[in-house]
Design an enzyme around this catalytic site. Structure first.
Site, PDB file in Angstrom:
ATOM      1  N   ASP A  64       0.918  -1.227  -0.318  1.00 20.39           N
ATOM      2  CA  ASP A  64      -0.040  -0.074  -0.057  1.00 20.39           C
ATOM      3  C   ASP A  64       0.735   1.251   0.067  1.00 20.39           C
ATOM      4  O   ASP A  64       1.647   1.477  -0.903  1.00 20.39           O
ATOM      5  CB  ASP A  64      -1.055  -0.028   1.303  1.00 20.39           C
ATOM      6  CG  ASP A  64      -2.161   0.915   1.210  1.00 20.39           C
ATOM      7  OD1 ASP A  64      -3.018   0.620   0.518  1.00 20.39           O
ATOM      8  OD2 ASP A  64      -1.838   1.947   1.803  1.00 20.39           O
ATOM      9  N   ARG A  65       0.746   2.101   1.027  1.00 21.56           N
ATOM     10  CA  ARG A  65       1.610   3.327   1.005  1.00 21.56           C
ATOM     11  C   ARG A  65       3.165   2.813   1.063  1.00 21.56           C
ATOM     12  O   ARG A  65       3.773   3.614   0.323  1.00 21.56           O
ATOM     13  CB  ARG A  65       1.363   4.042   2.437  1.00 21.56           C
ATOM     14  CG  ARG A  65      -0.248   4.579   2.401  1.00 21.56           C
ATOM     15  CD  ARG A  65      -0.723   5.252   1.133  1.00 21.56           C
ATOM     16  NE  ARG A  65      -0.185   6.803   0.994  1.00 21.56           N
ATOM     17  CZ  ARG A  65      -0.516   7.402  -0.053  1.00 21.56           C
ATOM     18  NH1 ARG A  65      -1.218   6.677  -0.877  1.00 21.56           N
ATOM     19  NH2 ARG A  65      -0.024   8.822  -0.097  1.00 21.56           N
TER      20      ARG A  65
ATOM     21  N   HIS B 180     -11.102   8.357  -0.013  1.00 22.09           N
ATOM     22  CA  HIS B 180      -9.978   9.173   0.959  1.00 22.09           C
ATOM     23  C   HIS B 180      -8.900   9.611   0.161  1.00 22.09           C
ATOM     24  O   HIS B 180      -8.239  10.640   0.802  1.00 22.09           O
ATOM     25  CB  HIS B 180      -9.708   7.794   1.889  1.00 22.09           C
ATOM     26  CG  HIS B 180      -8.901   6.863   1.142  1.00 22.09           C
ATOM     27  ND1 HIS B 180      -9.639   5.795   0.186  1.00 22.09           N
ATOM     28  CD2 HIS B 180      -7.652   6.231   1.067  1.00 22.09           C
ATOM     29  CE1 HIS B 180      -8.540   4.894  -0.207  1.00 22.09           C
ATOM     30  NE2 HIS B 180      -7.508   5.125   0.262  1.00 22.09           N
TER      31      HIS B 180
ATOM     32  N   TYR C 288      -0.819  11.334   2.180  1.00 24.69           N
ATOM     33  CA  TYR C 288      -1.505  11.406   1.010  1.00 24.69           C
ATOM     34  C   TYR C 288      -1.777  12.404  -0.125  1.00 24.69           C
ATOM     35  O   TYR C 288      -1.809  12.388  -1.163  1.00 24.69           O
ATOM     36  CB  TYR C 288      -2.931  11.172   1.510  1.00 24.69           C
ATOM     37  CG  TYR C 288      -3.185   9.609   1.813  1.00 24.69           C
ATOM     38  CD1 TYR C 288      -3.997   8.813   0.723  1.00 24.69           C
ATOM     39  CD2 TYR C 288      -2.912   8.822   3.038  1.00 24.69           C
ATOM     40  CE1 TYR C 288      -3.996   7.210   1.018  1.00 24.69           C
ATOM     41  CE2 TYR C 288      -3.124   7.453   2.851  1.00 24.69           C
ATOM     42  CZ  TYR C 288      -3.752   6.660   2.269  1.00 24.69           C
ATOM     43  OH  TYR C 288      -3.846   5.296   2.356  1.00 24.69           O
TER      44      TYR C 288
ATOM     45  N   HIS D 295      -7.021  -7.121   0.899  1.00 33.07           N
ATOM     46  CA  HIS D 295      -6.114  -6.014   1.002  1.00 33.07           C
ATOM     47  C   HIS D 295      -4.838  -6.310   2.023  1.00 33.07           C
ATOM     48  O   HIS D 295      -3.562  -5.915   1.603  1.00 33.07           O
ATOM     49  CB  HIS D 295      -6.480  -4.768   1.178  1.00 33.07           C
ATOM     50  CG  HIS D 295      -5.627  -3.761   0.998  1.00 33.07           C
ATOM     51  ND1 HIS D 295      -4.952  -3.162  -0.188  1.00 33.07           N
ATOM     52  CD2 HIS D 295      -5.084  -2.730   1.977  1.00 33.07           C
ATOM     53  CE1 HIS D 295      -4.172  -2.383   0.155  1.00 33.07           C
ATOM     54  NE2 HIS D 295      -4.415  -1.916   1.422  1.00 33.07           N
TER      55      HIS D 295
END
Length: 289
Positions: free
Chosen positions: A104-105, A149, A209, A269
């Site tokens: 993910d990030r 988001h 983000y 996920h």
């Protein structure tokens, strides 16, 4: 804590130190967590890999027990900056070259590290993500609501932080619930640790983000224009988001990674927690390439 791992605090930039769990011995592997998590997401995978690798699991800057500098000029949470943190962390621990896996990030940080430091990153794995530029290109229409988001935290400083800060457990818990294929893979005490960490890091998570809608995107666009690619072997484990959003994930990745193994997966996920044995199997195969 990850069983058998030492907790370290390492300065990686002026005024910024990362918290990291370090264990095992052998060739180094760095594991970068995703959202809304900390390095604890790697607890199963790290313990397995530590049998024959030195495994380094940091909290990214802005997350967990790592420092959370203010983002005064829009660069503090650029993935270029966060990737430099990771390189500095590994070097401080005695490793000039290392394999890198991110979820993910953390995968976005890993991708940027691979592009910016090809002489340092020997192998790269990305779990359930597209590169930043491609992410924005495939989000369109009503189907983009799945990524609401991304748009919320792309807004200028102020409103996103206030909205999320008003109900942080509900906001971050929403993603833990929605994205988990197997909710039991994240036990109550781990979930509580994630929520506690996120609750204390709203401004820096939003800044992370926000960077992906600005400076990170600009860096990806520059690399695409220059024809830059990931030169090391790359493995991608990915849910079939393309079926929902209408894109070919493997083709998107192949443009960035000529030496690519792209693996569609059926688990959720949070795959390092839901299917750690499968993730370890793919990481070991990657390291053998």
């Amino acid at each position: 804590m990850i069983n058998g791992f030492e907790q370290r605090r390492v300065t990686v930039a002026d005024g910024v130190a990362l918290h990291a769990a370090v264990g095992g011995s052998g060739s180094p592997v760095v594991l970068l967590h995703g959202f809304p998590q900390t390095h604890l997401m790697w607890r199963h995978v790290a313990a397995d890999l530590a049998a024959d690798h030195t495994v380094i699991c940091p909290d990214l800057r802005g997350y967990g027990d790592s420092d959370k500098p203010a983002d005064t000029d829009g660069t503090a949470y650029a993935k270029r900056t966060m990737a430099a943190d990771v390189v500095a962390l590994a070097r401080a621990l005695g490793h000039e070259r290392f394999a890198l896996a991110g979820h993910d990030r953390g995968a976005l940080v890993a991708i940027r590290a691979g592009l910016d430091h090809p002489e340092t990153v020997t192998h790269l794995a990305a779990l359930d993500v597209l590169p930043t530029l491609d992410t924005w290109e495939v989000m369109h229409g009503v189907s983009a609501a799945v990524g609401f988001h991304l748009y919320l935290m792309a807004q200028p400083p102020g409103l996103p932080e206030r909205l999320i800060g008003a109900a942080p457990d509900e906001f971050f818990g929403h993603f833990l619930d929605l994205w988990a294929g197997d909710p039991d893979a994240i036990p109550a005490e781990v979930r509580a640790a994630y929520l506690r960490a996120c609750r204390a890091a709203v401004p820096s998570i939003v800044a992370d983000y926000r960077a992906s809608a600005g400076i990170d995107l600009a860096h990806d666009e520059a690399d695409r224009a220059a024809g830059a690619v990931l030169r090391m072997p790359v493995t991608v484990l990915q849910q079939d988001w393309g079926a929902v959003l209408g894109f070919d994930a493997a083709a998107r990745w192949r443009a960035w990674a000529p030496d690519l193994r792209h693996v569609p997966v059926s688990y959720g996920h949070f795959m390092a927690e839901e299917a750690p044995a499968e993730v370890v199997k793919e990481l070991r195969a990657l390291l053998a390439r």
